[in-house]
Motif scaffolding. Sequence first.
Motif, PDB file in Angstrom:
ATOM      1  N   SER A 340       0.875  -1.155   0.257  1.00  0.00           N
ATOM      2  CA  SER A 340      -0.003   0.025   0.127  1.00  0.00           C
ATOM      3  C   SER A 340       0.926   1.323   0.015  1.00  0.00           C
ATOM      4  N   LYS A 341       0.132   2.323  -0.313  1.00  0.00           N
ATOM      5  CA  LYS A 341       0.966   3.801  -0.252  1.00  0.00           C
ATOM      6  C   LYS A 341       1.577   3.921   1.146  1.00  0.00           C
ATOM      7  N   SER A 342       0.869   3.435   2.286  1.00  0.00           N
ATOM      8  CA  SER A 342       1.330   3.645   3.381  1.00  0.00           C
ATOM      9  C   SER A 342       2.624   2.809   3.887  1.00  0.00           C
ATOM     10  N   GLY A 343       2.998   2.166   2.765  1.00  0.00           N
ATOM     11  CA  GLY A 343       4.376   1.152   3.028  1.00  0.00           C
ATOM     12  C   GLY A 343       3.937  -0.354   3.757  1.00  0.00           C
ATOM     13  N   LYS A 344       2.497  -0.478   4.004  1.00  0.00           N
ATOM     14  CA  LYS A 344       2.054  -1.764   4.646  1.00  0.00           C
ATOM     15  C   LYS A 344       1.742  -2.639   3.531  1.00  0.00           C
ATOM     16  N   THR A 345       2.449  -4.102   3.671  1.00  0.00           N
ATOM     17  CA  THR A 345       2.030  -5.132   2.892  1.00  0.00           C
ATOM     18  C   THR A 345       0.694  -5.709   3.336  1.00  0.00           C
ATOM     19  N   VAL A 346      -0.173  -6.008   2.118  1.00  0.00           N
ATOM     20  CA  VAL A 346      -1.501  -6.340   2.496  1.00  0.00           C
ATOM     21  C   VAL A 346      -1.804  -7.543   1.693  1.00  0.00           C
ATOM     22  N   ARG A 347      -2.182  -8.830   2.263  1.00  0.00           N
ATOM     23  CA  ARG A 347      -2.572  -9.901   1.574  1.00  0.00           C
ATOM     24  C   ARG A 347      -3.886  -9.689   1.075  1.00  0.00           C
ATOM     25  N   VAL A 348      -4.035 -10.094  -0.300  1.00  0.00           N
ATOM     26  CA  VAL A 348      -5.554 -10.246  -0.793  1.00  0.00           C
ATOM     27  C   VAL A 348      -6.115 -11.536  -0.427  1.00  0.00           C
ATOM     28  N   THR A 349      -7.087 -11.473   0.444  1.00  0.00           N
ATOM     29  CA  THR A 349      -8.182 -12.741   0.581  1.00  0.00           C
ATOM     30  C   THR A 349      -9.506 -12.525   0.062  1.00  0.00           C
ATOM     31  N   ASN A 350     -10.035 -11.635  -0.371  1.00  0.00           N
ATOM     32  CA  ASN A 350     -11.165 -11.725  -0.971  1.00  0.00           C
ATOM     33  C   ASN A 350     -11.326 -10.443  -1.959  1.00  0.00           C
ATOM     34  N   THR A 351     -11.442 -10.522  -3.379  1.00  0.00           N
ATOM     35  CA  THR A 351     -11.599  -9.489  -3.959  1.00  0.00           C
ATOM     36  C   THR A 351     -12.878  -8.696  -4.165  1.00  0.00           C
ATOM     37  N   ASP A 352     -13.779  -9.294  -3.328  1.00  0.00           N
ATOM     38  CA  ASP A 352     -15.085  -8.548  -3.455  1.00  0.00           C
ATOM     39  C   ASP A 352     -15.049  -7.634  -2.112  1.00  0.00           C
ATOM     40  N   ALA A 353     -13.859  -7.516  -1.390  1.00  0.00           N
ATOM     41  CA  ALA A 353     -13.641  -6.703  -0.292  1.00  0.00           C
ATOM     42  C   ALA A 353     -12.976  -5.485  -1.007  1.00  0.00           C
ATOM     43  N   GLU A 354     -13.277  -4.953  -2.087  1.00  0.00           N
ATOM     44  CA  GLU A 354     -12.399  -4.005  -2.994  1.00  0.00           C
ATOM     45  C   GLU A 354     -12.548  -2.637  -2.530  1.00  0.00           C
ATOM     46  N   GLY A 355     -13.920  -2.310  -1.711  1.00  0.00           N
ATOM     47  CA  GLY A 355     -13.915  -0.837  -1.405  1.00  0.00           C
ATOM     48  C   GLY A 355     -12.967  -0.338  -0.382  1.00  0.00           C
ATOM     49  N   ARG A 356     -12.490  -1.148   0.534  1.00  0.00           N
ATOM     50  CA  ARG A 356     -11.454  -0.598   1.248  1.00  0.00           C
ATOM     51  C   ARG A 356     -10.329  -0.321   0.695  1.00  0.00           C
ATOM     52  N   PHE A 357      -9.873  -1.397  -0.219  1.00  0.00           N
ATOM     53  CA  PHE A 357      -8.781  -1.136  -1.017  1.00  0.00           C
ATOM     54  C   PHE A 357      -8.915   0.174  -2.292  1.00  0.00           C
ATOM     55  N   ALA A 358      -9.933   0.451  -2.652  1.00  0.00           N
ATOM     56  CA  ALA A 358     -10.358   1.720  -3.374  1.00  0.00           C
ATOM     57  C   ALA A 358      -9.948   2.951  -2.482  1.00  0.00           C
ATOM     58  N   MET A 359     -10.297   3.025  -1.259  1.00  0.00           N
ATOM     59  CA  MET A 359      -9.991   4.143  -0.437  1.00  0.00           C
ATOM     60  C   MET A 359      -8.871   4.148  -0.024  1.00  0.00           C
ATOM     61  N   ALA A 360      -8.193   3.295   0.468  1.00  0.00           N
ATOM     62  CA  ALA A 360      -6.968   2.964   1.399  1.00  0.00           C
ATOM     63  C   ALA A 360      -6.069   4.129   1.158  1.00  0.00           C
ATOM     64  N   ASP A 361      -5.553   4.165  -0.238  1.00  0.00           N
ATOM     65  CA  ASP A 361      -4.080   4.870  -0.553  1.00  0.00           C
ATOM     66  C   ASP A 361      -4.651   6.367  -0.236  1.00  0.00           C
ATOM     67  N   SER A 362      -5.753   6.650  -0.887  1.00  0.00           N
ATOM     68  CA  SER A 362      -6.278   8.192  -0.854  1.00  0.00           C
ATOM     69  C   SER A 362      -6.570   8.642   0.705  1.00  0.00           C
ATOM     70  N   LEU A 363      -7.206   7.578   1.688  1.00  0.00           N
ATOM     71  CA  LEU A 363      -7.054   7.916   2.897  1.00  0.00           C
ATOM     72  C   LEU A 363      -5.733   8.181   3.751  1.00  0.00           C
ATOM     73  N   PHE A 364      -4.767   7.136   3.290  1.00  0.00           N
ATOM     74  CA  PHE A 364      -3.491   7.478   3.860  1.00  0.00           C
ATOM     75  C   PHE A 364      -2.803   8.819   3.179  1.00  0.00           C
TER      76      PHE A 364
END
Length: 510
Positions: A340-364
Amino acid sequence: MSAIEYKLYENVFIETNLQSVDYDAVILILYPEDIQVPLPRHIQSFIDKIAKVDKHIHKTTTVWNCDYVSGERLVLSPTGKISPYHDARVVREAAYKGMVRAMDAGAKKPLLVVQNVVNFPDGQLVCILGALEALYIPLQTRERDNTKNISWIGLHSEEKLSEQFEKTVRNALALEKSRILARDIAGSDPERMTPVNIVNYVKSSFSGDSNIFIKVIDDSNTINEEYPLLAAVNRAASQIDRHKARVVEIEYRPSDPSRVTQTLLLVGKGVTYDTGGADLKISGKMAGMCRDKSGAAAVAGFLKACSLLKPPHLKVIGVLCLCRNSIGEDSYVPDELLVSKSGKTVRVTNTDAEGRFAMADSLFKMGELAVKELNPHLYTIATLTGHARLCYGNYTAALDNHSARSTNHSSALQFSGSRVGEGFEVSVIRPEDLTVNNGKGKGEDLIQVDMDAKARHHQLAGGFLIKVGGLEDKNVKYTHLDIAGGAGSPPSEPTAVPILTLCHVHKVLM
């Protein structure tokens, strides 16, 4: 047509005479007798008379021939019994039903009676908004045929002009214009509101607003570098230009920066269509997923309200995270390890949880910016989890981080929501909602979602956003709003929540 134009003294009028010849129907909300809301002159005796004919007038919306009102047509819309558990939504619903019934009866120039009700301090505002909501025509319908709009509306408060009521009307018209923008984005189909079409619509909607500044990030290399989690969701759609991800930053700056006392930073989920990705939605669960852009739509709508009402004390930055969660040969899939842009590594576990990914980097990015701003408050707004709807029905779940909780901000949102007819429930992020997102294998800082979790799914989603956004220890007020239950599902029109509540709690109204 980008927006329905309601303008005071052009097609919306403050009317002091209920027998004016300018209207063809009068709409009156009937409140229970125990609330003691005074009725306009002459109408009280008429209602007493017809109540003997049909006591059902206090239970369902009815239309009567009445010589005492404009158009000789009186629409009575009862609230029903109002208990101590009711809030201003009961006013909104009655005004909405009254306007719908008037249109069904053939009215083209309705006059709405807007009573002042002690029980509901913002009841007049909510009443007008409820009636205007009933007049909303979806964008794609307007673009085919714009002749169906009611273009002449009267609002009657009392038999004399009032400066305070005029201010209420102006607030209502500005808020409704803002909600129309949000409904248009949220409710239009996945092709009418692709990411690029949303960008064009937003630019058109804010053209001429001198206090609004728009930046669009659409370069693929920039998206991949600056928004890597959004880029992963975008991959399957990235080869189709109209579906490629865009990040839109909309900033409201008041004319006098020295008067600013607070900075709001809002990040909205704008998934224009959610197939679920490789974890495909099946058994009919995909229908309605064009509403997954309701968070971004609400952010754009709130900025529109600011541009119209011009709060001098606020600086506002809104980010629309626009992408499409498609399925295809380049889909992102579970087991991928992303940075992620915050530098944290994130393991994908369910592609239907896309909303948190869509916002994560902008939130950071907004979190990093927040520490440089005056009195910042950070929001994410998203139709994020079905769990929020399961927990709270058609209400918005409000979740504060530690810093926002110190001011009971979610409770303030809940109070403001009750005043303007939007329902909020206060939810709490607990320690386990943070730790459940920790990586389980070597090299993983976080997992996208714990697929073994049996409960607290909307809370752990809030916890994920706090962690991936670098907000766990940062002393920045942050509130996550899960509007999955409150945003409105087809065939109902989008509700444009939480625009009214945000405007109320942050004193945007005139």
